[in-house]
Design an enzyme around this catalytic site. Structure first.
Site, PDB file in Angstrom:
ATOM      1  N   SER A  64      28.518  45.361 -11.328  1.00 33.71           N
ATOM      2  CA  SER A  64      27.371  44.463 -11.244  1.00 33.71           C
ATOM      3  C   SER A  64      26.032  45.142 -11.547  1.00 33.71           C
ATOM      4  CB  SER A  64      27.417  43.844  -9.844  1.00 33.71           C
ATOM      5  OG  SER A  64      26.419  42.939  -9.637  1.00 33.71           O
ATOM      6  N   ASP A 264      26.545  41.752 -14.418  1.00 36.69           N
ATOM      7  CA  ASP A 264      27.769  40.983 -14.670  1.00 36.69           C
ATOM      8  C   ASP A 264      27.497  39.479 -14.625  1.00 36.69           C
ATOM      9  OD1 ASP A 264      27.364  40.982 -11.928  1.00 36.69           O
ATOM     10  OD2 ASP A 264      29.495  40.954 -11.439  1.00 36.69           O
ATOM     11  N   ASP A 266      26.135  37.327 -12.423  1.00 38.47           N
ATOM     12  CA  ASP A 266      26.295  36.399 -11.307  1.00 38.47           C
ATOM     13  C   ASP A 266      25.036  36.322 -10.441  1.00 38.47           C
ATOM     14  OD1 ASP A 266      26.560  38.837 -10.079  1.00 38.47           O
ATOM     15  OD2 ASP A 266      28.488  38.414  -9.124  1.00 38.47           O
ATOM     16  N   ASN A 358      18.512  37.634  -3.494  1.00 38.91           N
ATOM     17  CA  ASN A 358      18.551  38.322  -4.788  1.00 38.91           C
ATOM     18  C   ASN A 358      19.111  37.470  -5.931  1.00 38.91           C
ATOM     19  OD1 ASN A 358      21.330  38.336  -4.514  1.00 38.91           O
ATOM     20  ND2 ASN A 358      21.445  40.447  -3.842  1.00 38.91           N
ATOM     21  N   ARG A 473      20.470  47.413   8.085  1.00 40.53           N
ATOM     22  CA  ARG A 473      21.940  47.325   7.963  1.00 40.53           C
ATOM     23  C   ARG A 473      22.452  48.315   6.929  1.00 40.53           C
ATOM     24  NH1 ARG A 473      22.851  44.694   3.203  1.00 40.53           N
ATOM     25  NH2 ARG A 473      25.106  44.590   3.417  1.00 40.53           N
ATOM     26  N   PRO A 474      23.721  48.748   7.107  1.00 37.31           N
ATOM     27  CA  PRO A 474      24.310  49.627   6.096  1.00 37.31           C
ATOM     28  C   PRO A 474      24.680  48.802   4.875  1.00 37.31           C
ATOM     29  CG  PRO A 474      25.924  49.127   7.807  1.00 37.31           C
ATOM     30  CD  PRO A 474      24.672  48.415   8.202  1.00 37.31           C
ATOM     31  N   SER A 475      24.384  49.318   3.689  1.00 34.62           N
ATOM     32  CA  SER A 475      24.763  48.604   2.467  1.00 34.62           C
ATOM     33  C   SER A 475      26.284  48.636   2.322  1.00 34.62           C
ATOM     34  CB  SER A 475      24.109  49.314   1.283  1.00 34.62           C
ATOM     35  OG  SER A 475      24.841  49.079   0.111  1.00 34.62           O
ATOM     36  N   GLY A 476      26.819  47.599   1.706  1.00 35.71           N
ATOM     37  CA  GLY A 476      28.258  47.579   1.430  1.00 35.71           C
ATOM     38  C   GLY A 476      28.552  48.115   0.035  1.00 35.71           C
ATOM     39  N   ARG A 482      19.699  49.699   4.416  1.00 33.42           N
ATOM     40  CA  ARG A 482      18.632  48.823   3.912  1.00 33.42           C
ATOM     41  C   ARG A 482      17.729  48.400   5.059  1.00 33.42           C
ATOM     42  NH1 ARG A 482      19.946  47.943  -1.268  1.00 33.42           N
ATOM     43  NH2 ARG A 482      22.156  47.653  -1.765  1.00 33.42           N
TER      44      ARG A 482
HETATM   45  P1  NG1 Z   1      24.620  45.557  -0.150  1.00 37.80           P
HETATM   46  O1  NG1 Z   1      24.586  46.796  -0.944  1.00 37.80           O
HETATM   47  O2  NG1 Z   1      25.787  45.398   0.800  1.00 37.80           O
HETATM   48  O3  NG1 Z   1      23.283  45.255   0.479  1.00 37.80           O
HETATM   49  C1  NG1 Z   1      24.118  44.180  -2.377  1.00 37.80           C
HETATM   50  C2  NG1 Z   1      23.207  42.996  -2.185  1.00 37.80           C
HETATM   51  C3  NG1 Z   1      24.064  41.793  -1.823  1.00 37.80           C
HETATM   52  C4  NG1 Z   1      25.105  41.533  -2.893  1.00 37.80           C
HETATM   53  C5  NG1 Z   1      25.917  42.819  -3.118  1.00 37.80           C
HETATM   54  C6  NG1 Z   1      26.951  42.676  -4.209  1.00 37.80           C
HETATM   55  C7  NG1 Z   1      20.953  42.921  -1.224  1.00 37.80           C
HETATM   56  C8  NG1 Z   1      20.103  43.179  -0.044  1.00 37.80           C
HETATM   57  N1  NG1 Z   1      22.260  43.213  -1.092  1.00 37.80           N
HETATM   58  O4  NG1 Z   1      24.850  44.366  -1.185  1.00 37.80           O
HETATM   59  O5  NG1 Z   1      23.233  40.663  -1.667  1.00 37.80           O
HETATM   60  O6  NG1 Z   1      24.463  41.131  -4.054  1.00 37.80           O
HETATM   61  O7  NG1 Z   1      25.051  43.920  -3.415  1.00 37.80           O
HETATM   62  O8  NG1 Z   1      26.539  42.949  -5.472  1.00 37.80           O
HETATM   63  O9  NG1 Z   1      20.446  42.460  -2.250  1.00 37.80           O
HETATM   64 ZN    ZN Z   2      26.547  40.866 -10.032  1.00 39.99          ZN
END
Ligand code: NG1
Ligand code: ZN
Length: 510
Positions: A64, A264, A266, A358, A473-476, A482
């Site tokens: 992405s 990508d 979306d 976003n 929060r921890p990013s995924g 973040r």
């Molecule tokens: P993480 O990295 O978990 O914050 C980010 C975006 C999500 C989503 C995912 C998937 C923010 C704050 N977070 O997730 O909304 O788009 O990437 O691509 O924008």
């Molecule tokens: Zn995307």
């Protein structure tokens, strides 16, 4: 097993400090050099899954908006949408195992479509996934370079019998949606829409929409993928929305509307540039625009009772939530970050509208909705809902829905921004080694662990009145924490962001 794959797997485990890679916010995501083993396991897993259904499944290879060196795998279930929580847990358990587990399967074979983005690593990872699918005794069909929502839609459309032989018909995606759009648009739409394709796959596919819709919508493409090595680099929705900067190759014209996709396709943001200021339309405003129209149409038929809900995340601007509940009178709900969570909650309503700030988002509806709209002669709304990609949130399709609505409701992009005023907000990120120590409540609005960290945050926030908030929060998808802060005065929001960042720098492992 191929010793090279085994080796890479060990390196990945080492890199992640022996922790499992998780099926995170949007599938598995990592630096691409560690993903071969994972890809092979994903292939076997989905190959086996496909042998338990007569329906087709899909895998999309993409990272992405992330850096070009990253990559990832998103699994597409038969109806599009997301895996169930149980399936996600199963794939996490399965991928780490080094043996080929031949679980019981119902059929001799199954079919899996595999799509990929334009990243340099995507082609070889695609081959590895196809190898895994074959290993499981299923058939993998290579869709080539497609957007994430296109891949999901092709799986969904084949399973519904909307199209046969998808393998040679990726264009069906363009034809299907352009036909609906052309039925909705009575007169040519005024002005020019400039679309920034993030130098990725969306930029490539927009070309076909541009050609097919040329009589009703003028599209100009920038960053459309002729420099694929610059994917998401100084362009695309993540850059525009997070950095609050204009994309490269921006062409200024006061009458133009601008849109940026992510790598990508979306995610989507709209924007314009006026008096030296970039004004961005984020996801919250798409949800509101779509909901305004849906509500207005449904009000024509008071006997038609359909529930509508808007699903947002902790990153939604509070002013938007206030507008949704107080002005539109629509139920607003929070879900954790990641469309997989929003999508699930949106299904609770007859018509569910979900958007992340976003620009990830969609309008999804229950099976009975279209026939009820027909029965009540709400034909335009029926077409509008048909236009929404039901498989997954889709930036290109959301552009078509937006263009229809701005035209229909006679709203300029400037008017759209004036519907309500956002509170000042600031999102930052801090690279850390131990993001997983942070735990939040379900909605991710409050930090709950570690307790002493929570106390430090509470102490900082106790200096400000209740109209200010901060979420940590921890990013995924990245090794970052973040921080998102919001409140009535921009200077105070900046001060909160600074103090939280400073405190975290000394608390976390950097
Ligand atoms: P993480 O990295 O978990 O914050 C980010 C975006 C999500 C989503 C995912 C998937 C923010 C704050 N977070 O997730 O909304 O788009 O990437 O691509 O924008
Ligand atoms: Zn995307």
């Amino acid at each position: 097993m191929d010793p090279q794959l085994r080796d890479e797997h060990r390196q990945l485990l080492e890199k992640n400090q022996k922790q499992l890679l998780t099926y995170g916010t949007s599938g598995f995501r990592e630096e691409s050099k560690y993903l071969k083993f994972v890809g092979w396991r994903v292939g076997i897993f989905i190959g086996q899954m496909s042998k338990n259904t007569t329906l087709k499944l899909g895998v999309m290879i993409t990272a992405s908006h992330n850096k070009i060196i990253d990559n990832g795998f998103k699994i597409v279930p038969p109806k599009g949408g997301m895996l169930s929580i149980e399936e996600e847990q199963n794939i996490e358990i399965f991928y780490k195992s080094e043996e080929i587990v031949q679980s019981e399967t119902q059929y001799d074979t199954g079919i899996v479509y595999v799509g990929r983005d334009t990243r340099p690593s995507s082609e070889s990872l695609c081959q590895i996934v196809l190898d895994g699918i074959k290993e499981a005794g299923a058939i993998g069909i290579n869709l080539g370079i497609v957007t994430t929502p296109q891949c999901a839609f092709l799986v969904y459309a084949t399973n519904l019998g909307l199209v046969n032989q998808i393998e040679s018909n990726q264009q069906f995606f363009v034809e299907y949606f352009c036909n609906i759009f052309l039925q909705l648009i009575k007169n040519p739409i005024k002005g020019t829409l400039v679309i920034d394709g993030a130098e990725g796959v969306g930029g490539i596919w927009i070309k076909y929409f541009q050609e097919k819709l040329a009589n009703v919508l003028t599209i100009q493409r920038i960053n459309y993928g002729d420099e694929p090595h610059l994917l998401n680099d100084g362009c695309g929705s993540e850059f525009v929305q997070k950095e609050k900067k204009l994309p490269k190759n921006f062409v200024y014209d006061p009458t133009y509307r601008y849109a940026s996709l992510d790598g990508d396709a979306d995610r989507l943001v709209y924007y314009y540039f006026e008096q030296n200021k970039l004004q961005i339309i984020e996801g919250d405003r798409f949800a509101i625009l779509f909901a305004m129209y849906i509500k207005q149409q449904l009000q024509k038929k008071p006997d038609l009772k359909l529930s509508i809900g808007i699903i947002q995340t902790a990153y939604a601007n509070s002013a938007s939530t206030k507008y949704i509940t107080e002005n539109l009178g629509i139920y607003a709900k929070y879900a954790p970050t990641g469309v997989k969570y929003l999508h699930r909650v949106a299904h609770e309503f007859d018509i569910g509208i979900y958007f992340e700030a976003n620009g990830h988002g969609a309008v999804i509806y229950k099976d009975h909705v279209l026939s009820q709209l027909k029965e009540f002669e709400l034909f335009e709304l029926e077409l509008f809902l048909k236009l929404s990609n039901q498989a997954v949130g889709d930036a290109i399709i959301n552009i078509l829905m937006t263009e229809f609505l701005l035209n229909k409701l006679e709203i300029t992009i400037q008017d759209w921004l004036l519907i309500y005023q956002d509170y000042p907000a600031l999102s930052t990120k801090l690279y850390v080694k131990n993001k997983q120590i942070i735990k939040t409540n379900y909605e991710e609005t409050t930090l709950i662990e570690p307790i002493d960290l929570k106390q430090k945050v509470d102490e900082i926030m106790s200096k400000y009145d209740k109209s200010y908030r901060t979420c940590i929060r921890p990013s995924g998808t990245e090794n970052v924490v973040r921080i998102h802060s919001e409140g009535p005065q921009v200077e105070i929001v900046k001060e909160i962001d600074f103090r939280i960042n400073e405190m975290l720098k000394s608390y976390m492992e950097i």
